[in-house]
Design an enzyme around this catalytic site. Sequence first.
Site, mmCIF file in Angstrom:
data_model
loop_
_atom_site.group_PDB
_atom_site.id
_atom_site.type_symbol
_atom_site.label_atom_id
_atom_site.label_comp_id
_atom_site.label_asym_id
_atom_site.label_seq_id
_atom_site.Cartn_x
_atom_site.Cartn_y
_atom_site.Cartn_z
ATOM 1 N N CYS A 73 37.575 34.365 46.024
ATOM 2 C CA CYS A 73 38.286 33.635 44.994
ATOM 3 C C CYS A 73 37.950 32.336 44.567
ATOM 4 O O CYS A 73 36.688 32.346 43.790
ATOM 5 C CB CYS A 73 39.719 33.581 45.362
ATOM 6 S SG CYS A 73 40.997 33.158 44.053
ATOM 7 N N HIS A 161 41.398 39.009 47.658
ATOM 8 C CA HIS A 161 41.525 38.390 48.882
ATOM 9 C C HIS A 161 41.506 39.446 50.006
ATOM 10 O O HIS A 161 42.563 40.339 50.068
ATOM 11 C CB HIS A 161 42.872 37.545 49.054
ATOM 12 C CG HIS A 161 42.759 36.352 48.299
ATOM 13 N ND1 HIS A 161 42.301 35.287 48.972
ATOM 14 C CD2 HIS A 161 43.182 35.940 47.074
ATOM 15 C CE1 HIS A 161 42.716 34.208 48.258
ATOM 16 N NE2 HIS A 161 42.820 34.820 46.926
ATOM 17 N N GLU A 163 41.457 39.472 53.040
ATOM 18 C CA GLU A 163 42.021 39.107 54.363
ATOM 19 C C GLU A 163 43.464 39.395 54.334
ATOM 20 O O GLU A 163 44.202 39.418 55.400
ATOM 21 C CB GLU A 163 41.843 37.734 54.528
ATOM 22 C CG GLU A 163 42.617 36.639 53.689
ATOM 23 C CD GLU A 163 41.897 36.388 52.467
ATOM 24 O OE1 GLU A 163 42.452 35.201 51.702
ATOM 25 O OE2 GLU A 163 40.862 37.075 52.110
#
Length: 182
Positions: A73, A161, A163
Site C-alpha cells: 500500500c 494488504h 496480511e
Amino acid sequence: MTRIVVIDNHGQFTHLEHRALRDLGVDTELIDNDVDPSEVDADGIVLSGGPDMDRAGRSAEYLDGDVPVLGICLGMQLIAEELGGTTGSGEYGGYADVTVEILDDDDPLIGSLAPETRVWASHADEVKTLPDGFTHTGTSDVCGVEAMSDTDRDLYGVQWHPEVIHTEQGEEVFENFVDICE
C-alpha cells in the site's frame, strides 16, 4: 534462517505483516521507520502501509540496500514516488474487496496467484505511473496499478494488504517474498 524486517509506517495492519512472516517461520522484526538502514541486518525488507507519505520516516533509504523490498500500500506508493513514478488520489477512495487480475504469471511475487485473486485494499491513494524498470503485474476495475515489480532490482509492490484475512491468497504473497529473499 531468512531474516525479513518490517518497517513500520504506522499503518493499522503493520503488526499483522510481522505476524504473517513470523507464522511462516521467518526470523522477523518490526522496527520504526526512523531507524537508520545501516543499522539493520536483513535478507529482505517490507515497507508497511501507513496513513501518510509525510510520516514515512527513512523508509525511502531502504531502497538503496542490496536486499529485496516489498512495498505494501503506502510502501508501494513510496517506491513509485522515490524512483520516478507518480501517485495520486484513487477514484474509489477507502477500503474495498476487489478482484485483481494478474498480468504476468511469471512474476516471482504474484505470478502464482494467476489468473486472479480477491484482495482487501485501500484506494485512497494509488500509483498512477510506474517508475522506469518496473513491470505492471496486477490491475483491477477500481485501480489501474494494483501491483508492480522490478525483478532486476528485486523491488516489488502491491496496493492490497496480503496480511489481512479478507485477502484470499495473502499468505502465498508472503511465501513468495520469502522465496525471493532466500
